[in-house]
Design a protein around this motif. Structure first.
Motif, PDB file in Angstrom:
ATOM      1  N   ARG A 233       8.033  26.019   3.522  1.00 48.38           N
ATOM      2  CA  ARG A 233       8.695  27.220   4.054  1.00 48.38           C
ATOM      3  C   ARG A 233       7.742  28.418   4.109  1.00 48.38           C
ATOM      4  O   ARG A 233       8.176  29.560   4.230  1.00 48.38           O
ATOM      5  CB  ARG A 233       9.919  27.557   3.190  1.00 48.38           C
TER       6      ARG A 233
ATOM      7  N   GLU B 100       8.731  32.311   4.958  1.00 46.81           N
ATOM      8  CA  GLU B 100       8.659  33.315   3.896  1.00 46.81           C
ATOM      9  C   GLU B 100       7.720  34.454   4.288  1.00 46.81           C
ATOM     10  O   GLU B 100       7.995  35.627   4.005  1.00 46.81           O
ATOM     11  CB  GLU B 100       8.204  32.659   2.598  1.00 46.81           C
TER      12      GLU B 100
ATOM     13  N   LEU C 160       8.600  38.623   4.956  1.00 52.62           N
ATOM     14  CA  LEU C 160       8.021  39.454   3.899  1.00 52.62           C
ATOM     15  C   LEU C 160       7.901  40.917   4.326  1.00 52.62           C
ATOM     16  O   LEU C 160       7.548  41.222   5.463  1.00 52.62           O
ATOM     17  CB  LEU C 160       6.636  38.911   3.553  1.00 52.62           C
TER      18      LEU C 160
ATOM     19  N   LYS D  74       5.553  36.543  -6.755  1.00 51.86           N
ATOM     20  CA  LYS D  74       6.440  36.554  -5.587  1.00 51.86           C
ATOM     21  C   LYS D  74       7.188  37.876  -5.458  1.00 51.86           C
ATOM     22  O   LYS D  74       7.424  38.359  -4.350  1.00 51.86           O
ATOM     23  CB  LYS D  74       7.401  35.368  -5.667  1.00 51.86           C
TER      24      LYS D  74
ATOM     25  N   LEU E 240       2.641  34.837  -1.902  1.00 59.10           N
ATOM     26  CA  LEU E 240       3.310  33.608  -1.505  1.00 59.10           C
ATOM     27  C   LEU E 240       2.605  32.403  -2.114  1.00 59.10           C
ATOM     28  O   LEU E 240       1.374  32.386  -2.219  1.00 59.10           O
ATOM     29  CB  LEU E 240       3.307  33.474   0.018  1.00 59.10           C
TER      30      LEU E 240
END
Length: 471
Positions: A44, A48, A52, A99, A104
């Motif tokens: 993913r 992600e 962000l 995170k 990431l």
């Protein structure tokens, strides 16, 4: 590109987090099949990155995470068939903190099974190769993380260090690797090997990148009773003036180094003297016996920690209705080196042998710590090799005792709980060499400040393996 440079470009709007993620993902898919640094990738990642907030402090930074550090929803196998396919329902504190700041997880990196090894050949899946020479090991047990950073498959990585498992592969792969003071980084979510020794530690290609990562992950954690109430100030420490320091060089009994390591040590001493360090030789007698004590204490703790893998709670469960036969069949999936250390640990803890082995090793550990405290009354930092030679060929250490000797220079800091940093210090026949700086307990920031001074005074920073050509 270095991590702090990526962060600056994202902050200026010159590149988006998704573009950074896409570039690294493509590089990993193209080059990692010949290297074996990763066990799995974050499926993913691009989603992600797209979602962000680019204003977050670490937005756009990708981190490779050793596969014995829990990542919620991503496989965490510890390099073992026993945990193949395990998806943790929780996140390690270090990963959660990264995170939360916008970093990431790129993927999970290869390791010796449960962190037990010095070459990443003891992963049950496949060995990792050294990006400077694919016929050689990257070190271990954090070999996948070190190789990923050295090959610029990831700008930053997390490893774990029990007896040298961040520092030794950092030396073999020509990157920086830090074992923090015991307790500076939370162990919550780190799969236990030897609980009184285990520490999550960063790997990077510059000191500033190490500081960036440490400022994010270090600090007290209510979920880890052994974490220290010591807020991180690594980036701040790098901006402070370099004060005059006393550097102690440990040479006593440390024979058998390769010519390249000896040359790197002499050259580094010249650099530190040029920086105004007062250099002197010092004696740390207990260091020579630390390896023997480590291979009593660490297996003892491993035998207790790995008892939880019995097929009843999580991970693989063998077929069968009779309890003990099921447990026996489940544990048969453990690799040979893990079984060897569990057996040694169980033996030294058994009735009749506890005081003869475990008790004496604990007494020795107290002596080692006392000698270290006395040394740091005389000097501010200690310098010694990280390893006695560059990376060795794959398959060249079939004797387990020969493999254990690879940890000769690293286990002392682990047993004493001291911060220790391996930094790039030269080459021998095209292979990287590392030296090691040790600081007093809790003085991790000062350790990085001294390493930055060395980095800025030499041309040995920012190494990157010629991966495309090598593989």
């Amino acid at each position: 590109m270095l991590a702090h440079e990526i962060r600056a470009r994202v902050a200026r709007g010159e590149v988006s987090p998704r573009e950074v993620a896409q570039a690294y993902l493509e590089r990993v898919r193209r080059l990692d099949p010949g290297l074996g640094a990763f066990l799995s990738l974050n499926g993913r990642l691009l989603e992600e990155a797209e979602a962000l907030d680019p204003s977050l402090p670490l937005a756009g930074l990708l981190v490779a995470v050793k596969d014995n550090i829990a990542t919620q929803g991503l496989p965490t196998t510890a390099g073992s068939r026993l945990l193949e396919g395990f998806l943790p329902p929780y996140e390690a504190t270090a990963v959660a903190r990264l995170k939360a700041l916008g970093a990431l997880v790129l993927g999970k990196t290869n390791l010796d099974e449960f962190g037990m090894g010095s070459s990443t050949e003891h992963s049950v899946f496949f060995p990792t190769k050294n990006p400077f020479d694919p016929s050689r090991v990257p070190g271990g047990s954090s070999g996948g993380s070190a190789a990923a950073v050295a090959a610029d498959l990831a700008p930053l990585a997390l490893g774990s260090d029990t007896g040298g498992s961040v520092r030794q592969p950092a030396a073999f792969c020509g990157v920086y690797g830090l074992k923090p003071t015991y307790g500076r980084v939370s162990r919550y979510g780190l799969l236990a090997y030897a609980s009184s020794l285990d520490q999550i530690g960063p790997l990077a290609r510059s000191v500033r990148d190490l500081a960036l990562l440490l400022d994010a992950v270090a600090g007290p954690d209510p979920r880890d009773a052994t974490s220290l109430d010591q807020p991180p100030r690594f980036g701040e420490a790098l901006e402070a003036p370099l004060r005059p320091l006393r550097l102690g060089v440990v040479r006593e009994g440390l024979s058998g180094n390769s010519r390249g390591v000896e040359r790197a040590l002499e050259e580094a001493l010249g650099v530190f003297q040029g920086l105004g360090f007062a250099v002197r030789e010092v004696s740390w007698p207990a260091l020579l016996q630390a390896l023997a004590a480590y291979y009593i204490l660490a297996p003892a703790e491993a035998s207790a920690n790995l008892a939880r893998y019995d097929g009843t709670l999580y991970g693989y469960r063998a077929e069968g209705e009779e309890l003990w036969r099921m447990v026996e069949a489940t544990r048969a999936r453990l690799g040979l080196e893990v079984k060897r250390r569990i057996l040694v640990g169980t033996f030294v803890l058994s009735s009749g042998y506890y005081e003869a082995y475990y008790g004496r090793a604990q007494a020795f550990r107290r002596r080692l710590k006392a000698e270290a405290r006395a040394l740091f009354q005389e000097v501010d930092l200690l310098l010694l090799p990280t390893t006695p030679h560059p990376a060795f060929p794959l398959g060249s250490r079939p004797d387990p005792l020969a493999m254990y000797r690879e940890d000769l220079y690293t286990v002392g800091a682990s047993l004493a709980g001291l911060p220790a940093l391996s930094f790039p210090a030269g080459f021998e026949e095209g292979l990287p060499l590392g030296l090691q700086l040790l600081a007093p307990w809790g003085e991790d920031e000062g350790l990085l400040r001294a390493a930055l001074a060395f980095e800025e005074a030499t041309d040995r920073a920012f190494l990157k393996a010629p991966l495309g050509e090598a593989l």
